[in-house]
Write an enzyme that holds these catalytic residues in place. Structure first.
Site, mmCIF file in Angstrom:
data_model
loop_
_atom_site.group_PDB
_atom_site.id
_atom_site.type_symbol
_atom_site.label_atom_id
_atom_site.label_comp_id
_atom_site.label_asym_id
_atom_site.label_seq_id
_atom_site.Cartn_x
_atom_site.Cartn_y
_atom_site.Cartn_z
ATOM 1 N N VAL A 1 47.149 78.621 22.304
ATOM 2 C CA VAL A 1 46.617 78.540 23.667
ATOM 3 C C VAL A 1 47.191 79.674 24.504
ATOM 4 C CG1 VAL A 1 46.448 77.108 25.734
ATOM 5 C CG2 VAL A 1 46.435 76.032 23.468
ATOM 6 N N ASP B 1 51.576 75.282 22.850
ATOM 7 C CA ASP B 1 51.918 76.223 21.783
ATOM 8 C C ASP B 1 51.191 77.534 22.062
ATOM 9 O OD1 ASP B 1 52.189 77.680 19.432
ATOM 10 O OD2 ASP B 1 51.957 75.929 18.126
ATOM 11 N N HIS B 2 51.947 78.569 22.388
ATOM 12 C CA HIS B 2 51.331 79.834 22.804
ATOM 13 C C HIS B 2 50.652 80.561 21.649
ATOM 14 C CE1 HIS B 2 50.307 82.739 25.651
ATOM 15 N NE2 HIS B 2 51.479 83.063 26.144
ATOM 16 N N ARG B 3 50.846 80.107 20.424
ATOM 17 C CA ARG B 3 50.118 80.703 19.300
ATOM 18 C C ARG B 3 48.656 80.289 19.306
ATOM 19 N NH1 ARG B 3 53.642 78.473 14.456
ATOM 20 N NH2 ARG B 3 53.218 76.607 15.709
#
Length: 435
Positions: free
Chosen positions: A411, A407-409
């Site tokens: 990591v 999850d780019h939010r």
């Protein structure tokens, strides 16, 4: 009856303020204390009320104008019986209401009619050609400057919100309730989109329909929800497991003595657990409503199991506290329960991270979907032999493909690369896990 001037009142200083909103238009009837314009200085947002009642004859300011105390805002045709007061800027004009001396010799003055109450939110004065959400329509909404400012920041059209204050006045709580309702509506819509209209497949040949199992339906909804809500990124890498495989095969007799089968999965779980401790940003969940990260001080890892009924994900608890044999035994038990549909709900809850291994089936890589509210999942494909240069010559090495979706939010990409690099090193030399 001649028109009177309505000027900008004292703004609390010599500086100028910008007109950010017009609350009236020519021809509109005004009551005392109705909002006329909203101006914004470097200190505050000020809503200027009408000082008299009547019809707006002309507007002398526009949005974006810089005004100061005493500047002319509008010309007002006073209501019948309205007493015009002196103009603050030029000494004023005499009121049209004249004093009279009847036979008694006592002066009498015509009294102004009582000013009507501000119009209710549900029935603002407006022209018949305004469009929904138009500035003119929003200017008629009964709301204070702080509420209007918040609405501009949130991008909320004021005329779409129902006020709960006195006489329909809009409050901040009304704006917040409106935003929450719109977000919930968007979630409901997102949960059903995209919708694909199916053709009549029978027109092309024989077909057969079969109902989806409840497990299949639950998996489909969960994957769809995760894919729509999580900004996925996948980091690809390889791990050299040549030495690990030699060690694992050397334990075959010990495994048989214990009645177990030592696969690659327990090694993967130990490596992931080690990496989760080293990079705790992967062992979190996002609380978007509170803008917080929930850090977990335990390491529970879900393992995707392929069953005849569909995909199930039992959770192995406290992976970092168990040895390889304990993990091998627990994995065997959980996989059996999963295939027999005998897993209990608590055996599929509390996961911090997920492992999805397709090595026993095939493939060279894939993009697994994050099992939200977790923020990471490691996919493993089938290992194969590849030539690797050791500095002097090429030699065959058994390489394991790794696919880390996250999850780019929560990591960033650099940490994802560090995570897979560490997992690769741990699998390349299991002695590192003892350090």
């Amino acid at each position: 009856m001649s028109a009177i001037e309505m000027n900008v009142p004292d703004l609390g200083g010599p500086g100028e303020a910008e007109v950010i909103e017009l609350c009236v238009e020519p021809g509109q009837m005004l009551s005392v204390d109705d909002s006329v314009v909203v101006v914004e200085s470097d200190k505050a947002t000020i809503e200027i009320p009408a000082s008299g009642a009547g019809k707006v004859q002309s507007l002398n300011v526009s949005v974006g104008d810089q005004v100061k105390t005493g500047d002319l805002m509008l010309m007002l045709e006073p209501a019948e019986g309205e007493v015009s007061e002196k103009n603050d800027s030029d000494g004023g004009q005499q009121s049209n209401a004249q004093s009279a001396l009847p036979e008694t010799g006592q002066p009498t003055v015509s009294m102004p009619e009582p000013a009507p109450e501000p119009p209710a939110r549900s029935e603002p004065a407006r022209s018949g050609h305004e469009l929904p959400g138009s500035p003119a329509k929003e200017s008629m909404v009964y709301a204070g400057p702080a509420v209007r400012k918040l609405a501009r920041e949130l991008g909320v059209p004021l005329d779409k919100v129902t006020g709960s204050g006195p006489r329909g006045r809009l409050l901040k709580d009304d704006l917040e309730a409106f935003v929450r309702a719109q977000m919930e509506k968007a979630e409901r819509v997102a949960g059903t989109l995209p919708e694909v209209k199916l053709p009549d497949f029978a027109a092309f040949g024989p077909v057969e329909r079969a109902p989806m199992s409840r497990l299949h339906q639950a998996t489909a909804k969960s994957m769809h929800r995760s894919w729509l809500n999580v900004p996925h990124v996948t980091q690809f890498d390889h791990a050299d497991i040549t030495a690990l495989e030699s060690f694992r095969k050397a334990q075959k007799s010990e495994a048989e003595r214990k009645g177990l089968k030592l696969t690659l999965v327990p090694f993967l779980l130990k490596a992931i657990a080690y990496a989760l401790r080293a990079y705790p940003q992967f062992n979190v969940s996002l609380d978007i409503e509170r803008n917080e990260l929930v850090y977990k001080h335990y390491v529970h890892i879900g393992v995707a199991v392929d069953t005849p009924e569909g995909l199930m994900v039992p959770v192995v608890r406290d992976v970092d506290c168990k040895n390889l044999w304990a993990l091998a035994e627990e994995l065997t038990e959980l996989a059996t329960l999963a295939r027999d549909r005998k897993l209990k709900p608590d055996q599929m809850q509390g996961g911090c991270f997920t492992l999805s291994s397709l090595g026993g089936i095939g493939g060279s890589g894939f993009t697994p979907i994050v099992n939200t509210p977790e923020v990471g999942i490691l996919g493993v494909s089938r290992s194969d032999w590849q030539p690797r240069f050791n500095g002097e010559s090429f030699e065959p090495r058994q390489m394991l493909p790794l696919s880390l979706s996250y999850d780019h939010r929560a990591v960033n990409g650099a940490d994802a690369a560090r995570f897979t690099t560490l997992v690769g090193k741990l699998l390349g030399d299991v002695r590192r896990m003892l350090l």
